[in-house]
Design a protein around this motif. Sequence first.
Motif, PDB file in Angstrom:
ATOM      1  N   THR A  33       3.392   6.766   9.865  1.00 16.42           N
ATOM      2  CA  THR A  33       4.279   6.830   8.701  1.00 16.42           C
ATOM      3  C   THR A  33       4.362   5.494   7.958  1.00 16.42           C
ATOM      4  N   GLY A  34       3.809   4.423   8.532  1.00 19.68           N
ATOM      5  CA  GLY A  34       3.741   3.156   7.804  1.00 19.68           C
ATOM      6  C   GLY A  34       4.754   2.113   8.236  1.00 19.68           C
ATOM      7  N   LYS A  35       5.074   2.065   9.529  1.00 15.22           N
ATOM      8  CA  LYS A  35       6.103   1.127   9.993  1.00 15.22           C
ATOM      9  C   LYS A  35       5.672  -0.333   9.797  1.00 15.22           C
ATOM     10  N   GLU A  36       4.406  -0.645  10.083  1.00 10.38           N
ATOM     11  CA  GLU A  36       3.967  -2.031   9.883  1.00 10.38           C
ATOM     12  C   GLU A  36       3.910  -2.382   8.395  1.00 10.38           C
ATOM     13  N   LEU A  37       3.597  -1.412   7.543  1.00 14.85           N
ATOM     14  CA  LEU A  37       3.618  -1.652   6.104  1.00 14.85           C
ATOM     15  C   LEU A  37       5.024  -2.015   5.633  1.00 14.85           C
TER      16      LEU A  37
ATOM     17  N   SER B 173       6.037  -5.551   4.017  1.00 17.96           N
ATOM     18  CA  SER B 173       6.659  -5.571   2.688  1.00 17.96           C
ATOM     19  C   SER B 173       7.967  -6.359   2.718  1.00 17.96           C
TER      20      SER B 173
ATOM     21  N   SER C  74       0.799  -1.221   0.000  1.00 19.96           N
ATOM     22  CA  SER C  74       0.000   0.000   0.000  1.00 19.96           C
ATOM     23  C   SER C  74       0.833   1.272   0.000  1.00 19.96           C
ATOM     24  N   PHE C  75       2.141   1.174  -0.182  1.00 24.25           N
ATOM     25  CA  PHE C  75       2.962   2.374  -0.178  1.00 24.25           C
ATOM     26  C   PHE C  75       2.678   3.232  -1.405  1.00 24.25           C
TER      27      PHE C  75
END
Length: 217
Positions: free
Chosen positions: A37-41, A45, A4-5
């Motif tokens: 900021t999306g650390k789990e994404l 990934s 999803s980035f």
Amino acid sequence: DLGSFIGTSKAMREVFGLIEEVATRDVSVMITGESGTGKELVAASIHRLSHRSEKPFVALNAAAIPETLMESELFGHERGAFTGAVALRQGCFEQANGGTLFLDEIAEMPLSLQPKLLRVLADGRVRRLGGTREFEFDVRVVAATNQHPETAIEKGTLREDLFYRLNVVPISLPALRDREEDIPLLAQHFIHDFNRKHRMEIAGITDGATEMLRAYS
């Protein structure tokens, strides 16, 4: 491949490059960045692009679990190990065996548990609470925190030796204010997602709306 980035800014291209590079290297990763900021994404990934992708991805948020339950969540427990332990429970290391364990908000983990976690990481074996047998595991650990690790170490909330064990490859995520050029792309994504969920047709974002979003970021 990066899920999803969304972003084409220089800062995000650097992050994408790090993700792709570290995914092929079976080492621990420490992800830092502000909340949202999306650390789990990033962790997901890395797992998806690695040779462990067919095995489990298990996430544990150290800030969301009561201190009294954290040890059981991490290491598991045998039936009767404590009041309320009515059945055997595998811990995160057993659940993630062969795959990836994501330890979110590692600086929020109770200090009393950090040396136990360090020993498990060093030995590659875990013992459930109330048990006598140790289990070997093969897990790649990705940790994250929204704090500056050095500050957490100075405050005494994060053990320095645990930090260095986890910080083999660091990835720092930029805040949105540091990648304003990605705002229009993000806005278009959210509009598309809204339209899909609600079966509507809202038009694309205007230049004026883009400037307003930049102001709020």
